[in-house]
Design a protein around this motif. Sequence first.
Motif, short mmCIF file in Angstrom:
data_model
loop_
_atom_site.label_atom_id
_atom_site.label_comp_id
_atom_site.label_asym_id
_atom_site.label_seq_id
_atom_site.Cartn_x
_atom_site.Cartn_y
_atom_site.Cartn_z
N ILE A 142 42.19 37.07 45.57
CA ILE A 142 44.31 37.00 45.47
C ILE A 142 43.92 35.44 46.32
CG2 ILE A 142 46.55 37.35 45.84
CD1 ILE A 142 45.69 40.38 46.93
N VAL A 143 43.55 35.32 47.01
CA VAL A 143 43.89 33.75 47.45
C VAL A 143 42.88 32.32 46.56
CG1 VAL A 143 43.25 32.14 49.20
CG2 VAL A 143 43.86 34.44 50.05
N LEU A 144 42.03 33.14 45.77
CA LEU A 144 41.18 32.18 45.58
C LEU A 144 41.58 31.80 43.98
CD1 LEU A 144 37.41 33.20 46.10
CD2 LEU A 144 38.45 31.51 46.77
N MET A 145 43.00 32.84 43.34
CA MET A 145 42.67 32.40 42.26
C MET A 145 44.47 31.67 42.25
SD MET A 145 41.54 34.35 39.85
CE MET A 145 42.70 33.26 38.75
N ALA A 146 45.00 32.35 43.48
CA ALA A 146 46.18 31.30 43.92
C ALA A 146 45.85 29.42 43.71
CB ALA A 146 47.34 32.34 44.85
N GLN A 147 44.36 29.35 44.66
CA GLN A 147 44.66 28.76 44.66
C GLN A 147 43.82 27.27 43.38
OE1 GLN A 147 41.13 28.90 47.67
NE2 GLN A 147 42.64 28.02 49.43
N GLY A 148 43.82 28.33 41.99
CA GLY A 148 43.43 27.15 40.94
C GLY A 148 42.44 27.19 41.33
N LEU A 149 41.31 27.76 42.13
CA LEU A 149 40.11 27.71 42.32
C LEU A 149 39.49 27.60 40.93
CD1 LEU A 149 37.45 26.59 44.12
CD2 LEU A 149 37.47 29.36 43.94
N PRO A 197 37.88 36.39 36.62
CA PRO A 197 38.49 34.92 36.69
C PRO A 197 38.12 34.18 36.33
CG PRO A 197 37.13 35.87 38.86
CD PRO A 197 37.10 36.73 37.53
N LEU A 198 36.84 33.79 35.09
CA LEU A 198 36.40 33.19 34.02
C LEU A 198 37.58 32.97 33.27
CD1 LEU A 198 34.64 31.08 33.09
CD2 LEU A 198 33.32 33.70 31.83
N VAL A 199 38.13 34.57 32.80
CA VAL A 199 39.15 34.83 31.78
C VAL A 199 40.75 33.48 31.97
CG1 VAL A 199 40.67 36.31 30.47
CG2 VAL A 199 38.27 37.09 31.21
N PHE A 200 41.15 34.33 33.11
CA PHE A 200 42.48 33.48 34.25
C PHE A 200 42.33 32.39 34.56
CE2 PHE A 200 43.46 38.52 35.01
CZ PHE A 200 44.76 38.48 34.34
N GLY A 201 41.07 31.39 34.19
CA GLY A 201 41.12 29.77 34.52
C GLY A 201 41.38 29.17 33.29
N ASN A 202 40.76 29.88 32.28
CA ASN A 202 40.75 29.69 30.92
C ASN A 202 41.76 30.20 30.05
OD1 ASN A 202 38.48 27.62 30.72
ND2 ASN A 202 37.82 29.56 31.58
N ILE A 203 43.36 30.63 30.57
CA ILE A 203 44.13 31.23 29.53
C ILE A 203 45.74 30.36 30.15
CG2 ILE A 203 43.36 32.64 28.60
CD1 ILE A 203 45.67 34.49 30.17
N PRO A 204 46.62 30.12 29.43
CA PRO A 204 47.50 29.39 30.10
C PRO A 204 48.37 29.87 31.22
CG PRO A 204 47.65 29.56 27.93
CD PRO A 204 46.62 29.80 28.63
N GLY A 237 46.15 35.74 37.22
CA GLY A 237 45.07 36.16 37.80
C GLY A 237 45.84 36.29 39.18
N THR A 238 46.56 35.90 40.22
CA THR A 238 46.15 36.23 41.51
C THR A 238 47.20 37.57 41.11
OG1 THR A 238 47.08 33.80 41.74
CG2 THR A 238 47.98 35.05 43.47
N LEU A 239 48.04 38.36 40.28
CA LEU A 239 48.96 39.40 39.98
C LEU A 239 47.45 40.03 39.94
CD1 LEU A 239 51.89 39.39 40.50
CD2 LEU A 239 51.92 39.31 38.22
N PHE A 240 47.14 39.45 39.05
CA PHE A 240 46.03 41.15 38.81
C PHE A 240 45.43 41.69 40.15
CE2 PHE A 240 41.44 42.00 37.48
CZ PHE A 240 41.65 43.23 36.94
#
Length: 448
Positions: free
Chosen positions: A113-120, A292-299, A305-308
């Motif tokens: 959750i934290v990693l996604m929220a940071q936009g990593l 994370p790979l998918v969410f890192g590459n979609i608008p 991703g965080t929500l997921f």
Amino acid sequence: MWSSRWLFILAAAGSAVGLGNIWKFPYVVGESGGGAFVVVYLFCIALVGIPIMMAEVLIGRQGRQSPINTMRALVKEVDGSSGWTLIGWAGVFAGFLILSYYAVIAGWSMYYIVLMAQGLFDGSSPALARSVFSEFQQSPWLMLGWHTAFMVITVAIVARGVTGGIEKAVRWFMPFLVVLLIVLVIHGFISPGFDEAVAFLFAFDFQKITVETLLTALGLSFFTLSLGMGAIMAYGAYVPGSASITSMVVTIAALDTIVAIAAGLAIFPVVFAYGTELTVEAGPSLMFETVPLVFGNIPFGSIFGTLFFVLVSFAAITSAISLTEPGLAFLVEEYNAKRSRVAISLGVFCWVLGIGTVLSFNVWSDIHLVGNLNFFAFLDYVTQNIMLPLGGLFIALFAGFVLPKTIVGSQLGLDEGYKSVLWMILIKFCAPVGVSIVFFVTIFNSIS
Ligand code: PFF
């Protein structure tokens, strides 16, 4: 008592839908070679899982206490052997073992959750997603921290009693989780690996079915439906007398299966789209690399991703709660103990045991307890493939052969018609024989 049949469905679906569906199902399918496994798994759900879930609910509703005391009361009522109460005890024990590693994996999901929220992962490559995860696995202290956080949250909720907050929250979170899974499935659908993924998931190659596939599919179907350890029996104790067990159980099993298949349809297209960089046999890391790979590459990916991962963590909490319920309810009932005190003690016990799982991914990764199984793999194997199916086998035998027909008939609303015959075939024959054959073949295979 649940306030309606829908709240039971929601709570039981909350128990069933969890890491087993979103994290475990895809990676186990990957390791077991795809479609053949999926077909066997679906058969296990329909022919073994559903009847046993019905048996658990009806036993729970008949006894109306914690599984151990329910079994005690029913054995007395029908003048049966007190040995049947072992079903309750073994379930409590299995619940603690499972919770100990479940909390570690749920902790991973909270960390993400934290990693996604940071936009990593914004614009991330497969290599980045993999290296982030493997670095995390090499950090026992960090993993222990998240394991602790998950356990504290679970204990805090359990200590307060399940009904108030959790039911209300599940009502909102579960539909949200389904919506996000749909987003991921749509992403999978438009990605170039979709056809290959569908072929992988659904192509039924008879030759790929091995003894190991059979046992794993059986075990996973028990795990994913929360069967064989009294969790559903404990929830069944609070089901209103008038609700139809069959329709509720079929709904719960259908929801659970849809979520698992959706997770597969979300994850495998990504794996195939990236060809050699990601592999279907990635094991426990599969979800933590592809999603994370998918969410890192979609608008707006970092928000989705965080929500997921929030939702996955939440699904894990509603399952973790049900893992503690058989033991907790028993101790509270038996010793009139304070719920919060019991919850804390159980939490500490499972937390300590969980340290073994944390270390299994790093310091102890090469220490094998049996065969090539390290601590985590051993616990996972023993609980999923042995304890839950064995518990389920005895529950089926108890409902099929020990409980009088009158009790079962009135619980399930069966008269003498074809439904009654179908039930008898499933509970006296399909479920016990199915589980026994798989066990027998596995043992025979490992000896020879
Ligand atoms: N059904 C849960 C899942 O699929 O994640 C795990 C589980 C919960 C197993 C409760 C067993 C149980 F009693």
